[in-house]
Design a protein around this motif. Structure first.
Motif, mmCIF file in Angstrom:
data_model
loop_
_atom_site.group_PDB
_atom_site.id
_atom_site.type_symbol
_atom_site.label_atom_id
_atom_site.label_comp_id
_atom_site.label_asym_id
_atom_site.label_seq_id
_atom_site.Cartn_x
_atom_site.Cartn_y
_atom_site.Cartn_z
ATOM 1 N N LEU A 200 -10.461 4.063 -15.700
ATOM 2 C CA LEU A 200 -10.725 3.938 -14.464
ATOM 3 C C LEU A 200 -12.164 3.902 -14.024
ATOM 4 O O LEU A 200 -12.571 3.174 -13.330
ATOM 5 N N GLU A 201 -12.953 4.601 -14.954
ATOM 6 C CA GLU A 201 -14.325 4.420 -14.763
ATOM 7 C C GLU A 201 -14.734 3.013 -15.249
ATOM 8 O O GLU A 201 -15.749 2.506 -14.711
ATOM 9 N N ARG B 214 -9.170 -12.828 -5.735
ATOM 10 C CA ARG B 214 -9.250 -11.769 -6.880
ATOM 11 C C ARG B 214 -8.391 -10.679 -6.548
ATOM 12 O O ARG B 214 -9.007 -9.419 -6.009
ATOM 13 N N PRO B 215 -7.014 -10.920 -6.460
ATOM 14 C CA PRO B 215 -6.243 -9.719 -6.069
ATOM 15 C C PRO B 215 -6.348 -8.464 -6.701
ATOM 16 O O PRO B 215 -6.245 -7.426 -6.020
ATOM 17 N N LYS B 216 -6.614 -8.247 -8.217
ATOM 18 C CA LYS B 216 -6.867 -7.067 -8.727
ATOM 19 C C LYS B 216 -8.125 -6.185 -8.320
ATOM 20 O O LYS B 216 -8.030 -4.904 -7.929
ATOM 21 N N ALA B 217 -9.252 -6.955 -8.122
ATOM 22 C CA ALA B 217 -10.414 -6.299 -7.536
ATOM 23 C C ALA B 217 -10.172 -5.768 -6.033
ATOM 24 O O ALA B 217 -10.529 -4.879 -5.649
ATOM 25 N N CYS B 218 -9.294 -6.463 -5.248
ATOM 26 C CA CYS B 218 -9.098 -6.096 -3.910
ATOM 27 C C CYS B 218 -8.223 -4.769 -4.209
ATOM 28 O O CYS B 218 -8.476 -3.712 -3.414
ATOM 29 N N CYS C 196 -8.187 1.203 -3.356
ATOM 30 C CA CYS C 196 -7.793 2.683 -3.917
ATOM 31 C C CYS C 196 -9.032 3.603 -3.688
ATOM 32 O O CYS C 196 -8.948 4.681 -3.435
ATOM 33 N N MET C 197 -10.156 2.921 -4.227
ATOM 34 C CA MET C 197 -11.343 3.656 -4.083
ATOM 35 C C MET C 197 -12.074 3.860 -2.391
ATOM 36 O O MET C 197 -12.418 4.944 -2.562
ATOM 37 N N GLU C 198 -11.547 3.274 -1.762
ATOM 38 C CA GLU C 198 -11.997 3.211 -0.252
ATOM 39 C C GLU C 198 -11.253 4.248 0.448
ATOM 40 O O GLU C 198 -11.494 4.742 1.260
ATOM 41 N N LEU D 294 0.727 -1.296 -0.115
ATOM 42 C CA LEU D 294 -0.118 0.000 -0.007
ATOM 43 C C LEU D 294 0.843 1.136 -0.022
ATOM 44 O O LEU D 294 1.852 1.269 0.589
ATOM 45 N N CYS D 295 0.615 2.325 -0.722
ATOM 46 C CA CYS D 295 1.143 3.550 -1.019
ATOM 47 C C CYS D 295 0.302 4.658 -0.920
ATOM 48 O O CYS D 295 -0.737 4.671 -1.358
ATOM 49 N N GLY D 296 0.630 5.682 -0.224
ATOM 50 C CA GLY D 296 -0.323 6.932 -0.139
ATOM 51 C C GLY D 296 -1.423 6.929 0.848
ATOM 52 O O GLY D 296 -1.349 5.824 1.968
ATOM 53 N N PRO D 297 -2.598 7.099 0.414
ATOM 54 C CA PRO D 297 -3.795 7.249 1.210
ATOM 55 C C PRO D 297 -4.311 5.544 1.369
ATOM 56 O O PRO D 297 -4.733 5.304 2.660
ATOM 57 N N THR D 298 -3.838 4.696 0.729
ATOM 58 C CA THR D 298 -4.392 3.228 1.161
ATOM 59 C C THR D 298 -3.671 2.702 2.291
ATOM 60 O O THR D 298 -4.222 1.836 3.037
ATOM 61 N N ALA D 299 -2.355 3.415 2.461
ATOM 62 C CA ALA D 299 -1.766 2.762 3.602
ATOM 63 C C ALA D 299 -2.373 3.209 5.105
ATOM 64 O O ALA D 299 -1.897 2.691 6.134
#
Length: 322
Positions: A238-239, A162-166, A171-173, A140-145
Motif C-alpha cells: 500500500l505504501e 489511468r484507471p488504476k491510479a484513479c 480509496c485514499m480520498e 465503488l464500495c464502502g466509504p468510496t461510495a
C-alpha cells in the motif's frame, strides 16, 4: 399435502423451518457435527444425509409449492457445513445473515430465508453503444461510495486514462478509516494507428517499444530480483502504491522531472545508468516483461506516461520513449 403423505409433509415443514445458513441450523437438519472443520468422511456423511432428506421429500414434488425451495435448502445446508470457517470468525460471519439482501437478483449470493423470496442467482446484462470519445466506469464500495460525483470527475480529469491510479486515489480520498474499495475501468475507442506501427517508425526493431521506468519495491515481494538496486523504502504494498501515485501526479504536471525522480527514487539498477538513460529498459519485444507491464507499455503513445503497474518486481511508473 397431508392427504398425499403426512410424514413427507412434516419433513418438508422441518426443512423449510431450518436455518440452513448457520452451522448449528444446518447441522441440526442433517444430524451432523457443527464443528468448523470437516474430514472427507464427514463431508461424505453430509451428502448422504442430504440425499436421504431429499428422498423423503419426493412425494411432495407435485403438491407442495415450496418443494423446490426445500430442495435448495437441503443443498444449502451441505454447502454451509462444507464452508471452512475459523471458530473466532464464525460469529462475525453469521451476524451478516441478519442483515439480509436488499436486491432481488444477484450473482453468487445465497438467501433462502423464509418468508423472504429466494434471491435469484441469474445475471442480467445489457448492451449499449459507447458514444465517440472516452468514458469511465467506476465501481465503488464502502466509504468510496460516498465520494461526490464532482470529486470523482476531478480525479478522472487530473489522471486521464489511468484507471488504476484513479481507483487508488479514490480509496485514499475516502474520509472513513474503515475498509474501502474502488474499481475504475477506462473505455475508449481503439487508436487509429496500432502501437507496433508507431514503434517501428520511431526507429526500433519491428514489434518493439522503448520504455523507461521508475520502480517502487516493497517487502511483500516473494521473488528475488537480480535487477534490484535496493530493497526499497516502502513498508508494504500500500505504501509503495501510495508513493508511486504521489510521484505520478508530479510527473503528469512536469514530465521533465522523470530522470531526476528516477535517480532519487527508483529501486531498479537501471536508475544508475548515465545521463538520459536513467531507468531506460531499451527496446522491448512481446514476452520479455510480465503481461501487466506489457499491456501498458505497448498501449502508450510515444513520450507519454502510463498508469501504475504492479508486477512481481514491485510498482512501476512507465514512460514510453519510442
Amino acid at each position: 399435502m397431508l392427504a398425499q403423505d403426512m410424514e413427507s409433509c412434516k419433513q418438508i415443514h422441518k426443512v423449510l423451518s431450518a436455518d440452513v445458513h448457520t452451522r448449528a441450523g444446518a447441522a441440526q437438519l442433517l444430524g451432523a457435527d457443527p464443528g468448523p472443520v470437516l474430514t472427507d468422511a464427514g463431508i461424505a456423511d453430509l451428502e448422504k444425509a442430504s440425499r436421504a432428506q431429499l428422498k423423503q421429500l419426493e412425494k411432495m414434488s407435485q403438491v407442495c409449492p415450496e418443494y423446490d425451495q426445500a430442495v435448495a435448502a437441503c443443498h444449502e445446508a451441505v454447502a454451509t457445513l462444507k464452508r471452512q470457517s475459523a471458530a473466532e470468525a464464525l460469529p462475525r460471519y453469521e451476524a451478516l445473515l441478519k442483515e439480509g439482501l436488499s436486491a432481488t437478483r444477484t450473482l453468487g449470493a445465497r438467501d433462502l430465508r423464509w418468508p423472504r423470496p429466494i434471491v435469484m442467482m441469474k445475471p442480467e446484462s445489457s448492451c449499449f453503444s459507447m458514444p465517440q470519445g472516452k468514458a469511465r466506469l467506476a465501481l465503488l464500495c464502502g466509504p468510496t461510495a460516498a465520494l461526490s460525483t464532482q470529486k470523482l470527475a476531478e480525479t478522472s480529469a487530473r489522471l486521464g486514462v489511468r484507471p488504476k491510479a484513479c481507483a487508488l486515489t479514490w480509496c485514499m480520498e475516502a474520509t472513513e478509516a474503515s475498509s474501502s474499495s474502488a474499481v475504475c475501468i477506462g473505455l475508449e475507442p481503439a487508436a487509429a494507428e496500432p502501437p507496433l506501427k508507431r514503434a517501428r517508425t520511431a526507429g526500433g526493431p519491428e514489434g518493439t517499444v522503448r520504455v523507461r521506468h521508475i520502480l517502487f519495491r516493497h517487502p511483500q515481494l516473494r521473488q528475488v530480483d537480480p535487477m534490484a538496486r535496493r530493497e526499497g523504502a516502502a513498508r508494504n504494498v500500500l505504501e509503495a502504491e501510495s508513493n508511486a501515485l504521489k510521484l505520478l501526479q508530479v510527473l503528469l504536471k512536469d514530465p521533465n522531472q522523470f530522470i531526476k525522480s528516477c535517480r532519487e527514487l527508483s529501486d531498479c539498477q537501471t536508475a544508475e545508468q548515465p545521463g538520459q538513460l536513467a531507468g531506460d529498459l531499451g527496446w522491448l519485444a512481446r514476452g520479455q516483461q510480465e503481461a501487466s507491464f506489457e499491456e501498458v507499455a505497448f498501449g502508450l503513445p510515444v513520450n507519454s506516461i502510463g498508469d501504475l503497474v504492479s508486477t512481481s518486481r514491485g510498482v512501476h511508473i512507465i514512460q514510453r520513449l519510442g
